[in-house]
Design a protein around this motif. Structure first.
Motif, PDB file in Angstrom:
ATOM      1  N   GLY A  54      -5.813   1.904  -7.247  1.00 39.78           N
ATOM      2  CA  GLY A  54      -5.052   3.072  -7.362  1.00 39.78           C
ATOM      3  C   GLY A  54      -4.100   2.695  -8.757  1.00 39.78           C
ATOM      4  O   GLY A  54      -4.399   2.135  -9.318  1.00 39.78           O
ATOM      5  N   TRP A  76       3.824   9.041  -2.815  1.00 41.12           N
ATOM      6  CA  TRP A  76       5.013   7.942  -2.475  1.00 41.12           C
ATOM      7  C   TRP A  76       5.717   7.741  -4.037  1.00 41.12           C
ATOM      8  O   TRP A  76       5.268   7.873  -5.066  1.00 41.12           O
ATOM      9  CB  TRP A  76       4.570   6.630  -2.238  1.00 41.12           C
ATOM     10  CG  TRP A  76       5.348   5.420  -2.196  1.00 41.12           C
ATOM     11  CD1 TRP A  76       5.904   5.295  -1.100  1.00 41.12           C
ATOM     12  CD2 TRP A  76       6.046   4.671  -3.487  1.00 41.12           C
ATOM     13  NE1 TRP A  76       7.003   4.142  -1.302  1.00 41.12           N
ATOM     14  CE2 TRP A  76       6.995   3.961  -2.699  1.00 41.12           C
ATOM     15  CE3 TRP A  76       5.837   4.673  -4.552  1.00 41.12           C
ATOM     16  CZ2 TRP A  76       7.698   2.995  -3.554  1.00 41.12           C
ATOM     17  CZ3 TRP A  76       6.413   3.618  -5.245  1.00 41.12           C
ATOM     18  CH2 TRP A  76       7.378   2.801  -4.704  1.00 41.12           C
ATOM     19  N   ILE A  87       1.010  -1.203  -0.184  1.00 46.52           N
ATOM     20  CA  ILE A  87      -0.050  -0.191  -0.039  1.00 46.52           C
ATOM     21  C   ILE A  87       0.897   1.240  -0.054  1.00 46.52           C
ATOM     22  O   ILE A  87       1.670   1.544   0.977  1.00 46.52           O
ATOM     23  CB  ILE A  87      -0.927  -0.037   1.325  1.00 46.52           C
ATOM     24  CG1 ILE A  87      -1.637  -1.132   1.224  1.00 46.52           C
ATOM     25  CG2 ILE A  87      -1.822   1.292   1.215  1.00 46.52           C
ATOM     26  CD1 ILE A  87      -2.572  -1.483   2.725  1.00 46.52           C
ATOM     27  N   ASN A  95      -4.685  10.808  -6.565  1.00 44.83           N
ATOM     28  CA  ASN A  95      -5.032  10.918  -4.914  1.00 44.83           C
ATOM     29  C   ASN A  95      -5.356   9.726  -4.230  1.00 44.83           C
ATOM     30  O   ASN A  95      -5.721   9.805  -3.020  1.00 44.83           O
ATOM     31  CB  ASN A  95      -6.104  12.109  -4.878  1.00 44.83           C
ATOM     32  CG  ASN A  95      -5.396  13.504  -5.501  1.00 44.83           C
ATOM     33  OD1 ASN A  95      -4.363  13.851  -4.953  1.00 44.83           O
ATOM     34  ND2 ASN A  95      -6.168  14.268  -6.091  1.00 44.83           N
ATOM     35  N   GLU A  96      -5.429   8.573  -5.067  1.00 50.30           N
ATOM     36  CA  GLU A  96      -5.752   7.410  -4.253  1.00 50.30           C
ATOM     37  C   GLU A  96      -4.581   6.531  -4.094  1.00 50.30           C
ATOM     38  O   GLU A  96      -3.671   6.394  -4.903  1.00 50.30           O
ATOM     39  CB  GLU A  96      -6.648   6.793  -5.338  1.00 50.30           C
ATOM     40  CG  GLU A  96      -7.344   5.302  -4.847  1.00 50.30           C
ATOM     41  CD  GLU A  96      -8.133   4.682  -5.998  1.00 50.30           C
ATOM     42  OE1 GLU A  96      -8.673   3.535  -5.316  1.00 50.30           O
ATOM     43  OE2 GLU A  96      -8.552   5.060  -6.988  1.00 50.30           O
ATOM     44  N   PRO A  97      -4.623   5.938  -2.906  1.00 51.75           N
ATOM     45  CA  PRO A  97      -3.294   5.093  -2.613  1.00 51.75           C
ATOM     46  C   PRO A  97      -3.476   3.814  -3.453  1.00 51.75           C
ATOM     47  O   PRO A  97      -4.399   3.402  -4.035  1.00 51.75           O
ATOM     48  CB  PRO A  97      -3.999   4.367  -1.333  1.00 51.75           C
ATOM     49  CG  PRO A  97      -4.649   5.275  -0.592  1.00 51.75           C
ATOM     50  CD  PRO A  97      -5.557   5.769  -1.824  1.00 51.75           C
ATOM     51  N   GLN A 108       0.843   5.442  -0.518  1.00 50.32           N
ATOM     52  CA  GLN A 108       0.084   6.466  -0.373  1.00 50.32           C
ATOM     53  C   GLN A 108       0.320   7.600  -1.412  1.00 50.32           C
ATOM     54  O   GLN A 108       1.440   7.571  -2.007  1.00 50.32           O
ATOM     55  CB  GLN A 108       0.303   7.263   1.011  1.00 50.32           C
ATOM     56  CG  GLN A 108      -0.201   6.180   2.268  1.00 50.32           C
ATOM     57  CD  GLN A 108      -1.667   5.936   2.251  1.00 50.32           C
ATOM     58  OE1 GLN A 108      -2.588   6.761   1.758  1.00 50.32           O
ATOM     59  NE2 GLN A 108      -1.910   4.660   2.466  1.00 50.32           N
ATOM     60  N   PRO A 109      -0.746   8.480  -1.747  1.00 51.38           N
ATOM     61  CA  PRO A 109      -0.213   9.375  -2.872  1.00 51.38           C
ATOM     62  C   PRO A 109       0.886  10.206  -2.316  1.00 51.38           C
ATOM     63  O   PRO A 109       1.064  10.549  -1.358  1.00 51.38           O
ATOM     64  CB  PRO A 109      -1.433  10.425  -2.716  1.00 51.38           C
ATOM     65  CG  PRO A 109      -2.703   9.331  -1.972  1.00 51.38           C
ATOM     66  CD  PRO A 109      -2.044   8.465  -1.174  1.00 51.38           C
TER      67      PRO A 109
END
Length: 94
Positions: free
Chosen positions: A44, A18, A13, A77-79, A15-16
């Motif tokens: 994502g 990364w 996972i 903006n989505e993981p 995050q935005p």
């Protein structure tokens, strides 16, 4: 992480915001990711740029193989959620 005979499954996972070259490179101290990846995107998007400059974006529902020698970053903006086989135990180790 789930260890099975012959391989390991791992859920990544990211995050935005990364980016491998900013988040992992300082840990492993290589110019690019030297681990190959095989997996499936749950949600994502992630963009991968190979050392030769070629680039592609991997989206939900896609399976992927990424050879060693790349940078990668989360798009949007989505993981990013991915299920990886083979390389999960080697990720982000120096």
């Amino acid at each position: 992480m789930v260890r099975l005979e012959g391989f390991t499954l791992g859920r990544f996972i990211f995050q935005p915001g990364w980016r491998w070259s900013e988040c992992v490179k300082p840990v492993v101290r290589t110019d690019s990711c030297q681990v190959g990846h095989v997996g499936y995107v749950v949600s994502g998007r992630i963009t991968v740029r190979m050392d030769d400059g070629s680039q592609s974006t991997i989206e939900p529902g896609m399976s992927y193989t990424i050879p060693a020698g790349h940078d990668a970053w989360v798009e949007g903006n989505e993981p990013f959620v991915g299920i990886e086989v083979i390389s999960a135990e080697q990720y982000a180790k120096g």
